[in-house]
Design a protein around this motif. Structure first.
Motif, mmCIF file in Angstrom:
data_model
loop_
_atom_site.group_PDB
_atom_site.id
_atom_site.type_symbol
_atom_site.label_atom_id
_atom_site.label_comp_id
_atom_site.label_asym_id
_atom_site.label_seq_id
_atom_site.Cartn_x
_atom_site.Cartn_y
_atom_site.Cartn_z
ATOM 1 N N UNK A 1 48.990 38.663 49.442
ATOM 2 C CA UNK A 1 47.691 39.015 50.040
ATOM 3 C C UNK A 1 46.551 38.827 49.049
ATOM 4 N N UNK A 2 46.787 39.171 47.782
ATOM 5 C CA UNK A 2 45.746 39.035 46.767
ATOM 6 C C UNK A 2 45.299 37.585 46.642
ATOM 7 N N UNK A 3 46.251 36.670 46.583
ATOM 8 C CA UNK A 3 45.909 35.256 46.455
ATOM 9 C C UNK A 3 45.116 34.770 47.663
ATOM 10 N N UNK A 4 45.532 35.184 48.843
ATOM 11 C CA UNK A 4 44.838 34.771 50.068
ATOM 12 C C UNK A 4 43.398 35.259 50.065
ATOM 13 N N UNK A 5 43.194 36.540 49.748
ATOM 14 C CA UNK A 5 41.849 37.119 49.777
ATOM 15 C C UNK A 5 40.967 36.494 48.704
ATOM 16 N N UNK A 6 41.495 36.384 47.474
ATOM 17 C CA UNK A 6 40.686 35.880 46.356
ATOM 18 C C UNK A 6 40.226 34.455 46.603
ATOM 19 N N UNK A 7 41.149 33.593 46.982
ATOM 20 C CA UNK A 7 40.788 32.187 47.138
ATOM 21 C C UNK A 7 39.962 31.959 48.399
ATOM 22 N N UNK A 8 40.199 32.754 49.435
ATOM 23 C CA UNK A 8 39.384 32.626 50.650
ATOM 24 C C UNK A 8 37.933 33.001 50.368
ATOM 25 N N UNK A 9 37.737 34.141 49.713
ATOM 26 C CA UNK A 9 36.379 34.594 49.430
ATOM 27 C C UNK A 9 35.640 33.608 48.529
ATOM 28 N N UNK A 10 36.340 33.083 47.529
ATOM 29 C CA UNK A 10 35.675 32.169 46.590
ATOM 30 C C UNK A 10 35.273 30.867 47.283
ATOM 31 N N UNK A 11 36.158 30.324 48.117
ATOM 32 C CA UNK A 11 35.839 29.069 48.807
ATOM 33 C C UNK A 11 34.720 29.265 49.828
ATOM 34 N N UNK A 12 34.792 30.347 50.591
ATOM 35 C CA UNK A 12 33.754 30.609 51.592
ATOM 36 C C UNK A 12 32.406 30.820 50.919
ATOM 37 N N UNK A 13 32.394 31.567 49.804
ATOM 38 C CA UNK A 13 31.142 31.795 49.075
ATOM 39 C C UNK A 13 30.546 30.481 48.583
ATOM 40 N N UNK A 14 31.402 29.644 48.041
ATOM 41 C CA UNK A 14 30.938 28.350 47.531
ATOM 42 C C UNK A 14 30.347 27.499 48.652
ATOM 43 N N UNK A 15 31.017 27.471 49.785
ATOM 44 C CA UNK A 15 30.547 26.634 50.899
ATOM 45 C C UNK A 15 29.251 27.147 51.490
#
Length: 539
Positions: free
Chosen positions: A150-164
């Protein structure tokens, strides 16, 4: 932890990572289609080839070897020494960032400032972003070793969405900022990614959940480098293995990003052509990145935990050998069928996909041929990912060192072939050279796997043999869809395009039905390991 438990958690990690990569690629897919309408091909070429290569080079060389070494073996270890070793990625990253940055600024061709302004700021920002990301490396390895899905999913999702979100906002409001847009977006991405891991462990360590799980790290302070009296600063066995993997990772990076190094250092394509190549490359690698890479990363952990590095098949626990052989066979069959599907249907639908995605800028010229060749390359990527995943998890230090010599020779041959084929066939030559490169690596890995299992009754390489009926359906589908493309695609209007798409859908349906009927063992594996938790949620 029993091998069966590790398999279950690994499969969940792989499926979650795959879904996460789907999100990343869909968002990136849309973002590229959007920016194509606002920014020049030259700017995209500099960002997606030149600057992204700088970032990936620094990050890969600084951390890949540490990840391989520190994720090998059991999660029960002296984590103080492992964390100390992992913090060495930061000074190593600073060294590579400074060294590479000077090369990018003073030795490579600088883009025309009137076309691509602020190039120097881009080099600094992307080099700095690599160092920031390495600050989270101890947290990432600790999470990966204990399968924190879950940690990996949340961390990478938030970072990619923020960047986009930031990229789209700045492209609309301030398109004249050029490279500054991508610099800010890249720095935001790595900052959010690292902070997610740091915040999670700050909240997790010392909590009742951590105590219940007997988590090996008790305090946040223990995640920082520390000296233990009368003990070495690092585990020297891990350090020596890291050095062996580092020599291999240096060569692997050249093989993985070889075409970008040739484009960057030898100037065989201008920045505009590099931009088109990168867009087609990203489009072609969608499946490879969101399915094959998560499988490779996750099942590397499974094989490393289920089998002991450096031991022969007779010296391993036979139950674990049987399970590993079965999983390897089914993984090979799974990625082979996905790769064949992409290859068969990608050939006839490349031009249509590029026309819909980027208009005539992509669908004319070499774009369709690039994507057709990449469809074949995906098949090589699929098989190589799983075979190298297994061999990397099993090879001892001496075998890794021997393999480094093979990689060294292959790197030199690959760069020479890339240069020659690019002059002969343009950007298509890069993909042909990559196919050759992957073919040699697959041959080496399959030889190792055959040698490892030869004294047992297990033959996992049979996973590379699809059923004759399914192979026949693939051949028929390739012929029908290629004929359909000639008749209906792509300048005969939308009705003809719909007929072409419908033809492909029918052929794909026939392929999937045949697959369900002939590959029952594989279907059971996918349902039980990858889809089980989603099926349970739906019932």
């Amino acid at each position: 932890m029993a091998a069966q438990d590790v398999l279950g958690q690994t499969a969940r990690l792989a499926s979650s990572s795959a879904l996460l990569q789907v999100l990343f690629r869909v968002v990136t897919f849309g973002l590229n289609a959007f920016t194509l309408r606002y920014l020049s091909r030259e700017l995209l070429g500099v960002v997606n080839v030149r600057l992204t290569l700088l970032y990936s080079t620094v990050v890969f060389l600084a951390r890949e070897a540490f990840r391989r070494a520190c994720l090998s073996g059991s999660a029960k270890r002296n984590w103080t020494k492992t964390i100390n070793l992992l913090w060495l990625t930061v000074p190593l990253g600073v060294f590579w960032s400074l060294t590479s940055g000077l090369v990018w600024l003073y030795l490579l061709e600088v883009p025309d400032p009137s076309v691509v302004p602020h190039y120097q700021a881009g080099v600094v920002a992307f080099g700095l972003s690599a160092i920031i990301e390495l600050l989270g490396e101890p947290f990432w390895v600790l999470a990966q070793a204990h399968l924190f899905v879950r940690l990996k999913v949340i961390a990478e999702s938030l970072s990619v969405v923020s960047k986009c979100i930031l990229t789209v906002t700045l492209v609309i409001l301030y398109p004249h900022w050029g490279l500054y847009i991508f610099c800010l977006a890249q720095l935001l991405y790595v900052s959010v990614l690292v902070m997610c891991y740091v915040i999670h462990f700050v909240m997790f360590l010392g909590s009742p959940e951590a105590t219940k799980k007997s988590f090996p790290v008790a305090r946040v302070k223990a995640l920082l480098p520390s000296f233990v009296e009368d003990e070495t600063f690092v585990n020297w066995k891990e350090a020596r293995l890291t050095w062996s993997f580092f020599k291999q990772s240096f060569l692997k990076q050249i093989l993985t990003e070889g075409e970008r190094y040739v484009m960057t250092f030898l100037n065989v394509l201008n920045f505009g052509d590099q931009g088109v190549y990168d867009i087609v490359n990203n489009l072609g690698s969608l499946v490879a990145r969101f399915i094959f890479l998560p499988i490779e990363e996750s099942f590397y952990v499974f094989f490393a935990k289920a089998l002991e590095r450096g031991k022969t098949v007779k010296d391993q626990k036979q139950d674990d050998v049987a399970m590993a052989a079965n999983v390897l066979e089914l993984l090979l069959k799974l990625v082979l069928l996905i790769g064949l599907t992409i290859t068969v249907f990608g050939y006839a639908y490349s031009q249509l996909a590029l026309d819909i995605y980027g208009g005539s800028m992509l669908s004319s010229g070499t774009g369709p041929d690039l994507l057709r060749c990449y469809s074949l390359y995906v098949l090589f990527l699929a098989v190589n990912g799983v075979t190298e995943c297994f061999t990397s998890a099993l090879m001892c230090k001496e075998e890794v060192d021997r393999y480094n010599f093979v990689m060294l020779a292959l790197s030199f041959i690959f760069l020479c072939i890339s240069y020659f084929l690019t002059h002969q066939y343009g950007s298509v030559g890069f993909i042909l050279a990559n196919c050759f490169n992957m073919g040699i690596r697959i041959a080496h890995s399959t030889h190792y796997i055959h040698h490892f299992f030869r004294e047992s009754t297990h033959r996992p390489l049979t996973g590379l043999l699809p059923s004759p009926a399914l192979l026949l359906v693939y051949i028929l589908s390739a012929g029908v869809t290629a004929f359909s493309e000639v008749l209906f695609c792509c300048d005969k209007g939308w009705m003809a395009r719909l007929i072409h798409i419908s033809t492909g859908a029918l052929c794909l349906a026939a392929t999937l039905v045949t697959m369900l009927c002939t590959e029952t063992k594989l279907i059971h594996f996918v349902r039980s390991q990858f889809l089980s938790r989603y099926l349970k949620k739906g019932t």
